[in-house]
Write a protein that holds these residues in place. Structure first.
Motif, short mmCIF file in Angstrom:
data_model
loop_
_atom_site.label_atom_id
_atom_site.label_comp_id
_atom_site.label_asym_id
_atom_site.label_seq_id
_atom_site.Cartn_x
_atom_site.Cartn_y
_atom_site.Cartn_z
N ARG A 180 0.91 -1.35 -0.14
CA ARG A 180 -0.09 -0.07 -0.24
C ARG A 180 0.81 1.12 0.08
O ARG A 180 0.53 2.18 -0.79
N ILE A 181 1.89 1.39 0.92
CA ILE A 181 2.90 2.42 0.93
C ILE A 181 3.62 2.63 -0.26
O ILE A 181 3.71 3.87 -0.84
N ALA A 182 4.06 1.49 -1.09
CA ALA A 182 4.68 1.56 -2.43
C ALA A 182 3.61 2.09 -3.44
O ALA A 182 4.43 3.18 -4.17
N ALA A 183 2.43 1.98 -3.30
CA ALA A 183 1.60 2.34 -4.23
C ALA A 183 1.21 3.84 -4.19
O ALA A 183 1.14 4.75 -5.28
N MET A 184 1.49 4.22 -3.06
CA MET A 184 1.39 5.84 -2.67
C MET A 184 2.70 6.64 -2.85
O MET A 184 2.71 7.86 -2.73
N ASN A 185 3.63 5.86 -3.15
CA ASN A 185 5.36 6.32 -3.25
C ASN A 185 5.52 6.82 -2.11
O ASN A 185 6.03 7.86 -1.86
N GLY A 186 5.41 6.16 -1.04
CA GLY A 186 5.51 6.66 0.43
C GLY A 186 7.02 5.80 1.07
O GLY A 186 7.49 5.36 0.33
N ILE A 187 7.05 5.98 2.15
CA ILE A 187 8.26 5.36 2.87
C ILE A 187 7.89 4.98 4.35
O ILE A 187 7.06 5.53 4.84
N LEU A 188 8.56 3.75 4.26
CA LEU A 188 8.30 3.08 5.56
C LEU A 188 9.47 2.98 6.50
O LEU A 188 10.44 2.46 6.14
N ALA A 189 9.56 3.52 7.93
CA ALA A 189 10.56 3.36 8.81
C ALA A 189 10.38 2.11 9.44
O ALA A 189 9.20 1.96 10.03
N LEU A 190 11.19 1.28 9.83
CA LEU A 190 11.24 0.17 10.62
C LEU A 190 12.19 0.06 11.77
O LEU A 190 13.38 0.68 11.55
N HIS A 191 11.50 -0.36 13.01
CA HIS A 191 12.56 -0.80 14.13
C HIS A 191 12.73 -2.32 13.94
O HIS A 191 11.64 -2.97 13.85
N ALA A 192 14.03 -2.78 13.54
CA ALA A 192 14.05 -3.82 13.00
C ALA A 192 14.83 -4.83 14.09
O ALA A 192 16.10 -4.73 14.05
N GLU A 193 14.01 -5.68 14.85
CA GLU A 193 14.50 -6.37 15.75
C GLU A 193 13.39 -7.92 15.59
O GLU A 193 12.27 -7.36 15.51
N SER A 194 13.96 -8.75 15.42
CA SER A 194 12.98 -10.12 15.37
C SER A 194 12.25 -10.24 16.50
O SER A 194 12.85 -10.71 17.53
N ASP A 195 11.16 -10.23 16.88
CA ASP A 195 10.07 -10.46 17.94
C ASP A 195 10.23 -11.93 18.41
O ASP A 195 10.39 -12.46 19.75
N SER A 196 10.33 -12.93 17.36
CA SER A 196 10.54 -14.20 17.73
C SER A 196 11.70 -14.51 18.59
O SER A 196 11.57 -15.40 19.33
N LEU A 197 12.94 -14.07 18.17
CA LEU A 197 14.17 -14.22 18.89
C LEU A 197 14.17 -13.38 20.31
O LEU A 197 14.45 -14.07 21.24
N THR A 198 13.93 -12.06 20.33
CA THR A 198 14.11 -11.24 21.39
C THR A 198 13.03 -11.57 22.53
O THR A 198 13.43 -11.75 23.58
N SER A 199 11.79 -11.97 22.07
CA SER A 199 10.69 -12.26 23.40
C SER A 199 11.11 -13.65 23.81
O SER A 199 10.85 -13.89 24.97
N THR A 200 11.46 -14.55 22.92
CA THR A 200 11.83 -15.96 23.38
C THR A 200 12.96 -16.11 24.34
O THR A 200 13.18 -16.48 25.44
N LEU A 201 14.11 -15.16 23.93
CA LEU A 201 15.21 -15.14 24.73
C LEU A 201 14.76 -14.36 26.21
O LEU A 201 15.47 -14.67 27.10
N ALA A 202 14.03 -13.47 25.99
CA ALA A 202 13.74 -12.58 27.14
C ALA A 202 13.17 -13.40 28.01
O ALA A 202 13.12 -13.24 29.46
N ALA A 203 12.19 -13.98 27.63
CA ALA A 203 11.35 -15.33 28.57
C ALA A 203 12.18 -16.03 29.16
O ALA A 203 12.18 -16.45 30.54
N LYS A 204 13.17 -16.68 28.43
CA LYS A 204 14.19 -17.66 29.00
C LYS A 204 14.93 -17.10 29.99
O LYS A 204 15.22 -17.74 30.92
N ALA A 205 15.37 -15.83 29.92
CA ALA A 205 16.14 -15.04 31.09
C ALA A 205 15.49 -14.70 32.20
O ALA A 205 15.93 -15.06 33.32
#
Length: 476
Positions: A180-205
């Protein structure tokens, strides 16, 4: 032939896009109207003259990543206090993020509420991010039409409590939102961390009773950043969506983004002063005031990040100013995980980069100014009005003494809550004056100007592109 100016700044060393040299700057009607070694002016008796002898004049910083939390959470930080801190640090334009406000800026109605909260409250100019969250695809076009500069999404849990909060996107919401954003010629900013990794590691800790700063850092490893960056780049190839990766913390992620540029993807990378000036050892010694996500990295990783910056592989430096009340920074029962994650540092961005980048590492001033001002302005449709010292641009200027040392104290801070990991740090440079559209909004001697001068800046309708060499271009 002499011209008429409202203000002339004389004898400063002016940092232009590609060089720094001694020039006068003539200002008329809020814009730069003259640049020359000795500007001749008519009516000097009624003209304001600023003597910048011995000082450097930088384009005002364009900080595309701040969290001011209004409406609804002004007790954390609001437009008045947050913009005051920016003005005192030489930032003249900022872009406010969509999360933490109540409501978050993910609908057209919420965008209106954000604008109303900001109106008449900001010392410097501003633009507004919209958000991409599960279920708001139909709001992306209205948000763009209203003037959102782009969209922000999280690939990991942003935190927060209650019903009216900003949520991370799943893979389908990310993919469909990017189309959808590409069709509007827009831009997406991303917080790039894998939730499946970080949440699993945090729960284990947590289960194992590992709750220190080092334990927290171990639950958000660099591989979590790399996985998320790779996934988003894959989606970008298939959707054509322009991407901007916020607060990248590792050289390996910068390398992935750089390779994507080489094959023609429209992508840029941002890092933050805290990744360039603080380490995981600092996080351990300073405590939760230095907690952030991604976490601070090792000293070796930090030097690799500086090498990437020096090589021109980092496009933008932004503060990621993310403040909160002091009680939320307290690690309950010694648990580092329970403290709010976010660094309050907007006032120190320019001084940190000049001290650490130029004075300590010898990086040329125009190189730093491009990452702090020119490239963010150009990437997000604010150039040519913002981002550089040039004829016709807004007279947004930061005057800096490059030979004045001082130690930052909490009393120097203008943020609502005077907490920062940089308190106690000595800088060998200091912002002494900030101009926004030709008006002095801050001076070291007098503090803030008498009025909140800032205006909402709606981005220009541009096609945002990034070349394989990492240089940013905007085709009007």
């Amino acid at each position: 032939m002499p011209e008429t100016f409202d203000t002339v700044i004389r004898n400063g060393i002016v940092v232009l896009r590609d060089e720094a040299r001694q020039l006068d700057i003539g200002i008329r009607d809020g814009r730069i109207a003259g640049l020359g070694e000795r500007l001749e002016a008519r009516g000097e008796a009624s003209m304001k003259t600023v003597d910048a002898s011995g000082c450097y004049v930088f384009p005002g910083v364009v900080d595309v990543h701040v969290h001011f939390n209004e409406p609804g959470l002004g007790s954390w930080e609001g437009f008045a206090s947050g913009s005051a801190a920016l003005a005192a640090g030489g930032t003249t334009t900022y872009v406010d993020m969509p999360l933490n406000g109540r409501p978050p800026t993910v609908t057209a109605a919420a965008f209106e509420q954000k604008l109303e909260a900001a109106r008449g409250q900001s010392y410097v100019d501003y633009a507004i991010w919209g958000g991409l969250v599960p279920g708001n695809r139909d709001q992306l076009e209205p948000l763009t039409a209203m003037g959102a500069i782009g969209f922000k999404a999280f690939l990991s849990d942003p935190g927060g409590q209650g019903d009216d909060i900003f949520r991370e996107v799943d893979d389908l919401a990310l993919y469909e939102g990017m189309k959808r954003i590409a069709a509007m010629n827009g831009i997406l900013a991303l917080h790039a961390e894998s939730d499946s990794l970080t949440s699993t590691l945090a729960a284990k800790a947590m289960r194992e009773g590992r709750r220190t700063a080092r334990d927290y850092a171990a639950t958000r490893p660099i591989i979590a950043e790399l996985e998320a960056v790779n996934r988003a780049l894959l989606y970008a190839r298939h959707t054509g969506c322009s991407l901007h990766f916020v607060h990248i913390s590792s050289e390996a992620a910068i390398e992935l983004i750089d390779r994507a540029k080489q094959v023609g993807l429209n992508v840029t990378a941002e890092t933050c002063p805290h990744y360039l000036t603080l380490t995981e050892e600092d996080m351990e010694s300073l405590g939760p005031v230095s907690k952030c996500a991604p976490p601070l990295r090792s000293a070796d990783e930090q030097e690799r990040l500086w090498a990437a910056l020096r090589a021109g592989r980092i496009d933008i430096i932004a503060s990621d100013h993310s403040p909160c009340p002091p009680e939320l920074k307290a690690a309950g029962d010694g648990c580092f995980f329970s403290a709010w994650g976010g660094i309050s540092g907007a006032q120190s961005t320019l001084e940190l980069m000049l001290h650490e980048g130029h004075l300590k590492r010898g990086i040329e001033l125009p190189v730093l100014a491009r990452m702090l001002s020119y490239q963010p302005a150009r990437r997000f449709g604010l150039h040519p009005r913002k981002g550089e010292i040039a004829i016709g641009a807004d007279a947004d200027l930061a005057i800096v003494k490059m030979d004045e040392s001082y130690t930052l104290e909490a009393a120097h801070l203008y943020s609502r809550h005077r907490q920062s990991p940089y308190v106690g740090r000595t800088f060998d440079c200091r912002v002494v004056t900030t101009f926004s559209r030709g008006e002095r909004v801050y001076s070291l001697e007098e503090g803030l100007g008498p009025k909140r001068h800032g205006q909402w800046i709606k981005p220009a309708a541009v096609r945002k592109t990034a070349t394989a060499e990492g240089a940013i271009a905007a085709d009007c």
